[in-house]
Design an enzyme around this catalytic site. Structure first.
Site, PDB file in Angstrom:
ATOM      1  N   GLY A 112       0.840  -1.192   0.000  1.00 27.13           N
ATOM      2  CA  GLY A 112       0.000   0.000   0.000  1.00 27.13           C
ATOM      3  C   GLY A 112       0.876   1.243   0.000  1.00 27.13           C
ATOM      4  O   GLY A 112       2.077   1.175   0.299  1.00 27.13           O
ATOM      5  N   GLN A 126       3.134   9.923   1.435  1.00 27.62           N
ATOM      6  CA  GLN A 126       4.418   9.234   1.618  1.00 27.62           C
ATOM      7  C   GLN A 126       5.419   9.596   0.515  1.00 27.62           C
ATOM      8  O   GLN A 126       6.616   9.358   0.680  1.00 27.62           O
ATOM      9  CB  GLN A 126       4.221   7.711   1.691  1.00 27.62           C
ATOM     10  CG  GLN A 126       3.487   7.272   2.953  1.00 27.62           C
ATOM     11  CD  GLN A 126       3.295   5.777   3.012  1.00 27.62           C
ATOM     12  OE1 GLN A 126       2.360   5.253   2.434  1.00 27.62           O
ATOM     13  NE2 GLN A 126       4.190   5.084   3.690  1.00 27.62           N
ATOM     14  N   CYS A 177       5.707  -0.280   7.665  1.00 28.76           N
ATOM     15  CA  CYS A 177       5.418   0.984   6.975  1.00 28.76           C
ATOM     16  C   CYS A 177       6.652   1.378   6.171  1.00 28.76           C
ATOM     17  O   CYS A 177       7.764   1.357   6.697  1.00 28.76           O
ATOM     18  CB  CYS A 177       5.083   2.075   8.000  1.00 28.76           C
ATOM     19  SG  CYS A 177       4.665   3.653   7.237  1.00 28.76           S
ATOM     20  N   LEU A 178       6.416   1.733   4.908  1.00 29.05           N
ATOM     21  CA  LEU A 178       7.541   2.105   4.050  1.00 29.05           C
ATOM     22  C   LEU A 178       8.205   3.390   4.547  1.00 29.05           C
ATOM     23  O   LEU A 178       9.350   3.657   4.207  1.00 29.05           O
ATOM     24  CB  LEU A 178       7.064   2.272   2.606  1.00 29.05           C
ATOM     25  CG  LEU A 178       6.482   0.990   1.975  1.00 29.05           C
ATOM     26  CD1 LEU A 178       5.890   1.290   0.601  1.00 29.05           C
ATOM     27  CD2 LEU A 178       7.542  -0.097   1.872  1.00 29.05           C
ATOM     28  N   HIS A 185      -4.609   1.567   7.794  1.00 29.62           N
ATOM     29  CA  HIS A 185      -3.229   2.082   7.853  1.00 29.62           C
ATOM     30  C   HIS A 185      -3.058   3.239   6.849  1.00 29.62           C
ATOM     31  O   HIS A 185      -2.488   4.286   7.185  1.00 29.62           O
ATOM     32  CB  HIS A 185      -2.274   0.923   7.531  1.00 29.62           C
ATOM     33  CG  HIS A 185      -0.819   1.264   7.493  1.00 29.62           C
ATOM     34  ND1 HIS A 185       0.094   0.732   8.380  1.00 29.62           N
ATOM     35  CD2 HIS A 185      -0.093   2.060   6.676  1.00 29.62           C
ATOM     36  CE1 HIS A 185       1.301   1.210   8.112  1.00 29.62           C
ATOM     37  NE2 HIS A 185       1.212   2.010   7.069  1.00 29.62           N
ATOM     38  N   GLU A 186      -3.583   3.057   5.631  1.00 26.30           N
ATOM     39  CA  GLU A 186      -3.401   4.085   4.589  1.00 26.30           C
ATOM     40  C   GLU A 186      -4.294   5.302   4.850  1.00 26.30           C
ATOM     41  O   GLU A 186      -3.861   6.441   4.623  1.00 26.30           O
ATOM     42  CB  GLU A 186      -3.679   3.495   3.197  1.00 26.30           C
ATOM     43  CG  GLU A 186      -2.815   2.302   2.806  1.00 26.30           C
ATOM     44  CD  GLU A 186      -1.324   2.544   2.911  1.00 26.30           C
ATOM     45  OE1 GLU A 186      -0.889   3.708   2.866  1.00 26.30           O
ATOM     46  OE2 GLU A 186      -0.571   1.559   3.074  1.00 26.30           O
ATOM     47  N   HIS A 198      -2.619   7.448   7.195  1.00 25.82           N
ATOM     48  CA  HIS A 198      -1.591   8.299   6.553  1.00 25.82           C
ATOM     49  C   HIS A 198      -2.212   9.591   6.016  1.00 25.82           C
ATOM     50  O   HIS A 198      -1.610  10.662   6.123  1.00 25.82           O
ATOM     51  CB  HIS A 198      -0.931   7.573   5.384  1.00 25.82           C
ATOM     52  CG  HIS A 198       0.254   6.725   5.751  1.00 25.82           C
ATOM     53  ND1 HIS A 198       1.360   7.214   6.401  1.00 25.82           N
ATOM     54  CD2 HIS A 198       0.512   5.408   5.530  1.00 25.82           C
ATOM     55  CE1 HIS A 198       2.248   6.241   6.572  1.00 25.82           C
ATOM     56  NE2 HIS A 198       1.760   5.128   6.064  1.00 25.82           N
TER      57      HIS A 198
END
Ligand code: K1U
Ligand code: ZN
Length: 186
Positions: A46, A51, A94-95, A136-137, A140
């Site tokens: 994702g 990000q 998480c990236l 999660h997204e 963000h």
């Protein structure tokens, strides 16, 4: 199309609340293409536009297993309209917080309202990894990170580690294949 740099802790832009997309035009479609390219290159399942430094409420996702055909999904202006009382725990990564994984408890099921790339209003009900990843997204897009759902002690340790690395100008490693979390699909 381009692979963009992914913002990493403690970059303050990750705490920014993203703005709703007003019109799905050429620039939004180009952003989505770059997001997929960046997400697949990372690799991740994702990605939220913030990000890569773009404060717009755009999310890309692909939960296909390694041996399955790609299943790219786009969520524009996603919003949780209902969440179950029951919770589920998942080991998240998480990236923007490379190489850190922790168990997070969230509602097990959610209903999410969003626009697709054609601007069509849609709503889906999700459970399992899709429910976790969507939450999660969406977090963000609101400037919330998964470490906000863990203990303050653990969060402070993570923040300290990433502040120190940034100060030293240490190279930030992507999530290596051999460091993938245990729940990994595929
Ligand atoms: O938003 C992000 O930073 C992407 C993140 C999404 C996510 C993962 C796990 C639970 C919730 C949300 C990632 O993609 S981390 C990398 C990852 O999980 C993964 C990478 C390669 C293959 C499979 C999974
Ligand atoms: Zn993340």
């Amino acid at each position: 199309m381009a692979v963009r740099d992914i913002l990493v802790l403690p970059d303050k832009r990750l705490r920014q609340k993203s703005a709703p997309v007003k019109a799905i035009d050429k620039s939004v479609r180009a952003l989505v293409e770059d997001m997929f390219e960046t997400m697949y290159a990372a690799p991740g399942i994702g990605l939220a536009a913030i990000q890569i430094g773009v404060p717009q409420r755009v999310v890309t996702m692909d939960l296909a297993k390694k041996d399955e055909p790609k299943q790219p999904q786009v969520f524009i202006n996603p919003e949780v309209t209902w969440a179950s009382g029951e919770s589920a725990t998942y080991e998240e990564g998480c990236l923007s917080i490379p190489e850190y994984y922790e168990e997070v408890s969230r509602p097990a099921k959610v209903r999410v309202k969003y626009l697709d790339l054609d601007g069509k209003q849609r709503e889906l009900e999700a459970d399992g990894l899709l429910a976790t990843c969507l939450q999660h997204e969406i977090d963000h897009t609101n400037g919330v990170l998964f470490i906000d759902h863990i203990s303050k002690l653990k969060r402070d340790m993570v923040m300290k580690k990433f502040r120190k690395a940034a100060k030293r100008g240490e190279p930030l490693k992507p999530l290596a294949e051999d460091k993938e979390p245990s729940h990994h699909i595929g």
